[in-house]
Motif scaffolding. Structure first.
Motif: not given
Length: 147
Positions: A74-99
């Motif tokens: 869904d969303v990814l943020a890089y560090n300036p060196d090209g490595s990955i800073h953050l990965v985001v998983e988005c669900k709709a508001a109607s979808v509960p966050i589960t294991q």
């Protein structure tokens, strides 16, 4: 669309063929406004405005290969060196966050090796910092702001 657990942001909308689209500042185009896209757009603005991540280091909805399967993050943020800073998983508001949601982002992260993970349905947000040496992740109350 649902009111979400984020600050209020100004979005640009347009109506095309009786469908509403929202302007994505990263993709620089209007995209169909689905419940999951509504959450994704809030996350993008949250990362840009609240966490001060540079727009040039953010990316949305790109493919990645996980065990010979093609997936989309869904969303990814890089560090300036090209490595990955953050990965985001988005669900709709109607979808509960589960294991299962955490398992999904963990599978993506096998390929990405991010420093941080965020899972959200727009109402609930979960943040983790990865400790690869100890093979653990630590839940955080919030994401740290950009350097």
């Amino acid at each position: 669309m649902h009111s979400l657990n984020f600050p209020n942001y100004n979005f640009r909308f347009k109506n095309s063929e009786n469908k509403i689209a929202v302007f994505d500042v990263l993709r620089k185009k209007f995209v169909l406004l689905t419940p999951e896209e509504w959450v994704r757009q809030h996350v993008v603005h949250f990362l840009l405005r609240e966490k001060k991540l540079p727009k040039t280091l953010l990316n949305v909805e790109k493919q990645l290969k996980v065990h010979d399967l093609i997936k989309r993050y869904d969303v990814l943020a890089y560090n300036p060196d090209g490595s990955i800073h953050l990965v985001v998983e988005c669900k709709a508001a109607s979808v509960p966050i589960t294991q299962e949601t955490f398992d999904q982002i963990a599978r993506y992260n096998l390929a990405l090796k991010a420093n941080y993970l965020m899972v959200t349905n727009g109402l609930e947000h979960y943040f983790c910092q990865l400790d690869y040496e100890a093979e653990k992740y630590h839940f955080l109350p919030d994401l740290p702001s950009w350097k």
